[in-house]
Design an enzyme around this catalytic site. Structure first.
Site, short mmCIF file in Angstrom:
data_model
loop_
_atom_site.label_atom_id
_atom_site.label_comp_id
_atom_site.label_asym_id
_atom_site.label_seq_id
_atom_site.Cartn_x
_atom_site.Cartn_y
_atom_site.Cartn_z
N ASN A 1 0.85 -1.18 0.00
CA ASN A 1 0.00 0.00 0.00
C ASN A 1 0.90 1.24 0.00
O ASN A 1 1.79 1.37 0.83
CB ASN A 1 -0.90 -0.03 1.24
CG ASN A 1 -1.92 1.08 1.26
OD1 ASN A 1 -1.57 2.26 1.23
ND2 ASN A 1 -3.18 0.72 1.32
N HIS B 1 -3.44 0.84 -3.43
CA HIS B 1 -3.57 -0.21 -2.43
C HIS B 1 -2.49 -1.26 -2.68
O HIS B 1 -1.86 -1.28 -3.74
CB HIS B 1 -4.95 -0.85 -2.52
CG HIS B 1 -6.04 0.01 -1.97
ND1 HIS B 1 -7.26 -0.49 -1.60
CD2 HIS B 1 -6.09 1.34 -1.72
CE1 HIS B 1 -8.04 0.48 -1.14
NE2 HIS B 1 -7.34 1.61 -1.21
N GLU C 1 -2.55 -4.47 -3.38
CA GLU C 1 -2.75 -5.30 -4.56
C GLU C 1 -2.53 -4.50 -5.84
O GLU C 1 -1.94 -5.00 -6.80
CB GLU C 1 -4.18 -5.88 -4.56
CG GLU C 1 -4.49 -6.76 -3.36
CD GLU C 1 -5.08 -6.01 -2.16
OE1 GLU C 1 -5.78 -6.65 -1.36
OE2 GLU C 1 -4.84 -4.79 -2.02
N SER D 1 -7.62 -9.00 3.56
CA SER D 1 -8.74 -9.27 2.66
C SER D 1 -8.97 -8.09 1.71
O SER D 1 -9.01 -6.94 2.15
CB SER D 1 -10.00 -9.54 3.48
OG SER D 1 -11.06 -9.91 2.65
N CYS E 1 -10.33 -5.14 -0.66
CA CYS E 1 -11.48 -4.25 -0.71
C CYS E 1 -12.22 -4.44 -2.04
O CYS E 1 -11.80 -5.23 -2.90
CB CYS E 1 -11.00 -2.80 -0.58
SG CYS E 1 -10.14 -2.20 -2.07
N CYS F 1 -9.98 -3.64 -5.20
CA CYS F 1 -8.98 -4.67 -5.49
C CYS F 1 -9.64 -5.97 -5.90
O CYS F 1 -9.14 -6.67 -6.80
CB CYS F 1 -8.05 -4.85 -4.29
SG CYS F 1 -7.07 -3.36 -3.96
N ASP G 1 -8.22 5.07 4.70
CA ASP G 1 -7.88 4.02 3.74
C ASP G 1 -9.11 3.22 3.31
O ASP G 1 -9.25 2.88 2.15
CB ASP G 1 -6.82 3.08 4.33
CG ASP G 1 -6.22 2.16 3.28
OD1 ASP G 1 -5.57 2.69 2.37
OD2 ASP G 1 -6.43 0.94 3.37
#
Length: 150
Positions: free
Chosen positions: A45, A56, A58, A81, A83, A86, A146
């Site tokens: 991130n 982010h 990912e 996990s 969002c 992503c 975030d």
């Protein structure tokens, strides 16, 4: 489906990316893209570090991976996990498998991924949980920013 040795190795690398982000003052979320035993890219991130709201973990990882003709046979590892943004990108790119470090501190979109045919493995890794818990306690305002909560 259970995690294998390769999954453990790459999830650890995603955690190390998250820790690096934490040490830079950012949100501690790391990600790795791999094809079998081959590392394609890793990222973290970068919202705080780059002032980029879309960076982010990912997304940073996938950006660093560059253009791929296909994501067939690839696994995306993420310390937290994913969002909605992503998860949508995972679905859009057709990434068939995701290994998630934890969803205790943030329940992402595993069900959406599964509904779209993505194999989802949830590790509930104690290091990922502890790092994210520490961050949320130390910087709740940054965490709320975030995840787009007031």
């Amino acid at each position: 489906m259970m995690m294998n040795e390769t999954d453990t190795k790459f999830l650890r690398l995603a955690y190390e990316e998250a820790l690096g982000g934490y040490n830079e003052g950012g949100c501690p979320i790391g990600s790795v893209l791999a094809q079998g035993d081959t590392l394609i890219a890793q990222g973290r991130n970068q919202r705080v570090q780059q002032g980029d709201p879309i960076a982010h973990g990912e997304m940073d990882c996938l950006r660093k991976a560059g253009r791929q003709k296909s994501y067939k046979g690839m696994t995306l590892y993420t310390s937290l996990s994913p969002c909605m943004m992503c998860s949508g990108t995972i679905i859009q790119f057709g990434i068939p498998r995701v290994v998630i470090g934890e969803n205790v501190t943030f329940g992402g979109n595993e069900d959406l991924l599964r509904e779209r045919g993505v194999e989802v493995i949830l590790a509930q890794d104690p290091d990922c949980i502890a790092l994210m818990t520490k961050f949320i306690e130390e910087k709740p305002e940054l965490w709320n920013e975030d995840i787009a909560e007031e």
